[in-house]
Design an enzyme around this catalytic site. Structure first.
Site, PDB file in Angstrom:
ATOM      1  CB  CYS A  53      41.422  34.030  42.327  1.00 13.51           C
ATOM      2  SG  CYS A  53      40.851  32.332  42.567  1.00 13.51           S
ATOM      3  CB  THR A  54      41.237  39.369  42.941  1.00 14.97           C
ATOM      4  OG1 THR A  54      40.388  39.012  41.844  1.00 14.97           O
ATOM      5  CG2 THR A  54      41.752  40.788  42.748  1.00 14.97           C
TER       6      THR A  54
END
Length: 154
Positions: free
Chosen positions: A45-46
């Site tokens: 996600c990052t």
């Protein structure tokens, strides 16, 4: 309600990382990218949100507004946005209404119940979905080139 390419994007109001309401329909007149993601501070996600951050020149050229959406609280999203220096709003779907509305509700991801699937929607200036990708395996990133080529064609 269908959330397929060619259909009207379902409207919603969610709270951003600064506790301000954001309504999708208020963005009419410019393209919108909705990037649903499972969890703030997780590795993929990052990487995904930082890819959008690092692609702001392309997104700005298309006059596109990006929103990251997860079920994290706005407190968590604020910390995540600040830590990654993201330049677009993150929206909290803590009550899991919008992920159901867009059919990206993840029943069970490695024992975590009710997260957002990794998915990207490109919505045109009239509120019509022009690109939809729901990633089958949350360990994979979306096809960014498809997002950018769709935006370029609008």
């Amino acid at each position: 309600m269908s959330v397929d390419v060619g259909s009207k994007a379902p409207d919603f109001t969610l709270t951003n990382q600064d506790r301000q309401p954001v309504q999708l329909s208020e963005q009419r007149g410019k393209p919108v990218v909705l990037a649903f993601f499972p969890a703030a501070f997780s590795g993929v996600c990052t990487k995904e949100l930082c890819t959008f951050r690092d692609s702001m020149a392309q997104l700005n050229a298309a006059n596109a507004q990006v929103y990251g959406i997860s079920v994290d609280t706005f407190f968590t999203l604020k910390a995540f946005r600040d830590s990654q220096h993201l330049s677009f709003p993150l929206l909290s779907d803590f009550n899991k209404e919008v992920i159901r509305l867009y059919d990206v509700f993840f029943e069970d991801m490695i024992g975590l119940k009710g997260l957002a699937k990794r998915a990207v929607f490109v919505i045109d200036k009239d509120g019509v979905i022009r690109h939809r990708q729901v990633v089958a395996d949350a360990r994979n990133e979306p096809d960014y080139e498809q997002v950018f080529s769709t935006l370029a064609s609008l």
